[in-house]
Design a protein around this motif. Structure first.
Motif, short mmCIF file in Angstrom:
data_model
loop_
_atom_site.label_atom_id
_atom_site.label_comp_id
_atom_site.label_asym_id
_atom_site.label_seq_id
_atom_site.Cartn_x
_atom_site.Cartn_y
_atom_site.Cartn_z
N MET A 1 -67.63 44.99 -15.19
CA MET A 1 -68.93 44.57 -15.69
C MET A 1 -69.31 43.25 -15.01
N ASP A 37 -69.76 39.43 -21.76
CA ASP A 37 -70.18 40.60 -22.54
C ASP A 37 -71.08 40.15 -23.69
N ASN A 40 -71.33 41.54 -27.55
CA ASN A 40 -70.29 41.36 -28.57
C ASN A 40 -70.48 40.09 -29.38
#
Length: 80
Positions: A1, A37, A40
């Motif tokens: 990612m 990320d 989250n």
């Protein structure tokens, strides 16, 4: 990612600039974690905005733009 880049709206940049040093450090640490990320963290609200607390006294409102891999910081509140 891919790692997300953090961008500030003009309003959020002015708010960031006025934060105490401790708050700036805490927000930078949170955004560094988020950049890996962002989904989250925080909670989602209408309009695609997300909100997350930091350092026990701060609140950051942001949007995640997956298409350009950007976290757009919209608003910062510091209550201390």
């Amino acid at each position: 990612m891919a790692k997300y880049r953090v961008e500030y709206t003009p309003q959020a940049k002015a708010q960031y600039d006025s934060l105490p040093l401790l708050a700036k450090a805490a927000l930078r640490a949170l955004l560094a974690k988020m950049s890996r990320d962002p989904w989250n963290f925080g909670r989602e609200y209408p309009g695609g905005k997300r909100c997350c607390d930091f350092a026990g006294f701060g609140l950051v409102v942001y949007r995640v733009h997956d298409d350009v891999v950007v976290i757009e910081v919209i608003d910062i509140t510091w209550a201390k």
